[in-house]
Design a protein around this motif. Sequence first.
Motif, PDB file in Angstrom:
ATOM      1  N   LYS A 169       0.837  -1.197   0.000  1.00  0.00           N
ATOM      2  CA  LYS A 169       0.000   0.000   0.000  1.00  0.00           C
ATOM      3  C   LYS A 169       0.877   1.255   0.000  1.00  0.00           C
ATOM      4  CE  LYS A 169      -3.550  -2.319   2.812  1.00  0.00           C
ATOM      5  NZ  LYS A 169      -4.323  -2.251   4.074  1.00  0.00           N
ATOM      6  N   ASN A 170       0.581   2.191  -0.909  1.00  0.00           N
ATOM      7  CA  ASN A 170       1.339   3.431  -1.028  1.00  0.00           C
ATOM      8  C   ASN A 170       0.471   4.638  -0.675  1.00  0.00           C
ATOM      9  OD1 ASN A 170       3.620   2.048  -2.234  1.00  0.00           O
ATOM     10  ND2 ASN A 170       2.413   1.950  -4.112  1.00  0.00           N
ATOM     11  N   ARG A 171       1.073   5.585   0.003  1.00  0.00           N
ATOM     12  CA  ARG A 171       0.419   6.877   0.243  1.00  0.00           C
ATOM     13  C   ARG A 171       1.414   7.976  -0.082  1.00  0.00           C
ATOM     14  NH1 ARG A 171       0.469  10.442   4.318  1.00  0.00           N
ATOM     15  NH2 ARG A 171       1.503   9.004   5.775  1.00  0.00           N
ATOM     16  N   TYR A 172       1.091   8.756  -1.108  1.00  0.00           N
ATOM     17  CA  TYR A 172       2.039   9.763  -1.592  1.00  0.00           C
ATOM     18  C   TYR A 172       1.768  11.121  -0.962  1.00  0.00           C
ATOM     19  CZ  TYR A 172       4.783  12.659  -4.770  1.00  0.00           C
ATOM     20  OH  TYR A 172       5.694  13.543  -5.291  1.00  0.00           O
ATOM     21  N   ASP A 173       2.832  11.745  -0.469  1.00  0.00           N
ATOM     22  CA  ASP A 173       2.787  13.076   0.129  1.00  0.00           C
ATOM     23  C   ASP A 173       3.485  14.042  -0.829  1.00  0.00           C
ATOM     24  OD1 ASP A 173       3.145  15.428   1.516  1.00  0.00           O
ATOM     25  OD2 ASP A 173       4.236  14.542   3.195  1.00  0.00           O
ATOM     26  N   PRO A 174       2.725  14.782  -1.658  1.00  0.00           N
ATOM     27  CA  PRO A 174       3.355  15.639  -2.679  1.00  0.00           C
ATOM     28  C   PRO A 174       4.170  16.786  -2.093  1.00  0.00           C
ATOM     29  CG  PRO A 174       0.977  16.018  -2.587  1.00  0.00           C
ATOM     30  CD  PRO A 174       1.251  14.837  -1.720  1.00  0.00           C
ATOM     31  N   THR A 179       6.772   8.919  -0.530  1.00  0.00           N
ATOM     32  CA  THR A 179       5.798   7.841  -0.619  1.00  0.00           C
ATOM     33  C   THR A 179       5.904   6.976   0.631  1.00  0.00           C
ATOM     34  OG1 THR A 179       5.908   7.796  -3.044  1.00  0.00           O
ATOM     35  CG2 THR A 179       5.002   5.857  -1.951  1.00  0.00           C
ATOM     36  N   HIS A 180       4.833   6.975   1.420  1.00  0.00           N
ATOM     37  CA  HIS A 180       4.780   6.155   2.630  1.00  0.00           C
ATOM     38  C   HIS A 180       4.246   4.778   2.227  1.00  0.00           C
ATOM     39  CE1 HIS A 180       5.421   9.581   5.443  1.00  0.00           C
ATOM     40  NE2 HIS A 180       4.952  10.247   4.401  1.00  0.00           N
ATOM     41  N   ILE A 181       5.005   3.758   2.551  1.00  0.00           N
ATOM     42  CA  ILE A 181       4.709   2.409   2.068  1.00  0.00           C
ATOM     43  C   ILE A 181       4.465   1.478   3.245  1.00  0.00           C
ATOM     44  CG2 ILE A 181       5.604   0.437   0.755  1.00  0.00           C
ATOM     45  CD1 ILE A 181       7.372   2.524  -0.759  1.00  0.00           C
ATOM     46  N   CYS A 182       3.376   0.742   3.175  1.00  0.00           N
ATOM     47  CA  CYS A 182       3.076  -0.283   4.170  1.00  0.00           C
ATOM     48  C   CYS A 182       2.974  -1.619   3.438  1.00  0.00           C
ATOM     49  CB  CYS A 182       1.770   0.029   4.895  1.00  0.00           C
ATOM     50  SG  CYS A 182       1.307  -1.220   6.130  1.00  0.00           S
ATOM     51  N   VAL A 183       3.766  -2.577   3.864  1.00  0.00           N
ATOM     52  CA  VAL A 183       3.788  -3.892   3.229  1.00  0.00           C
ATOM     53  C   VAL A 183       3.306  -4.940   4.224  1.00  0.00           C
ATOM     54  CG1 VAL A 183       5.201  -5.617   2.066  1.00  0.00           C
ATOM     55  CG2 VAL A 183       5.742  -3.187   1.803  1.00  0.00           C
ATOM     56  N   GLU A 184       2.238  -5.647   3.850  1.00  0.00           N
ATOM     57  CA  GLU A 184       1.693  -6.714   4.687  1.00  0.00           C
ATOM     58  C   GLU A 184       1.944  -8.045   4.001  1.00  0.00           C
ATOM     59  OE1 GLU A 184      -2.729  -8.242   5.705  1.00  0.00           O
ATOM     60  OE2 GLU A 184      -2.291  -6.207   6.418  1.00  0.00           O
TER      61      GLU A 184
END
Length: 259
Positions: A169-174, A179-184
């Motif tokens: 899962k990626n969440r981009y902060d422009p 890019t904040h990444i969470c890997v499960e």
Amino acid sequence: MAYESLADVYDAFNEDADYDALYEKIQRVLYDAGIEKGIIADLGCGTGDMTLMLAQSGYDMIGIDASEEMLCILREKAAELEVEGVLLLQQDLRELDLYGTIDAAISTFDTFNHIGPYPEFEKALVRSALFLEPGGIFLFDLNTPYKHEQILANHTYEMEAQDVICLWKNRYDPEHRATHICVEIQDKETGEREIDSFVEYAYTLEQVRRACEEAGLDIVEICDGETFGALTDRSQRYCITAVKRSDKNCNAIYQSKEN
């Protein structure tokens, strides 16, 4: 960056990477610079496929990674291939400390994107250049801002290997180009889950050039890091080749950064 949970499945999820093409690119750059033997550091070596390919070509390799788990897997691979003499160091690249100088350094698969924000990226680049011999080569790659904004962005990806399922899962902060990444990671058989999280930072070419200047490195080539041809506005990876200048004292540069 954590990567402890990912270490055991890193190779499975990276199996589409064209190591042969990357190896050929690195070899060509080294040969063109007259570096056909000598000491090479693989910065952020991960599980070490490129480290071992270069070791088998006759280079004296140093594999450096912050993850003990990654280095353990590299050590096992080296034993299986009967590759001896590879020095493995668990270090943060921002505090890199080698025993002497090296002829070249490589850093592949976006290691330096994980070092940030920008002042930390510059610090790691300066520290890496400190140990290069004058005229030494540093080849490294970076995921481009385009990849962060358009490919990683706020997307979620599901990947599957033989024994595990990975939800990325990626969440981009422009504002911070981060890019904040969470890997499960879920084990198919037991259902056990592990979670890793980390951040990748995107850097513009202007920032890369500025950091190289501060590190006493002259950029000699920037190409597409997947095709190794010309960059386009849709290139997802930069491949940057730089040479250590002989007219600057990188010890002085680094000390000025510390003060």
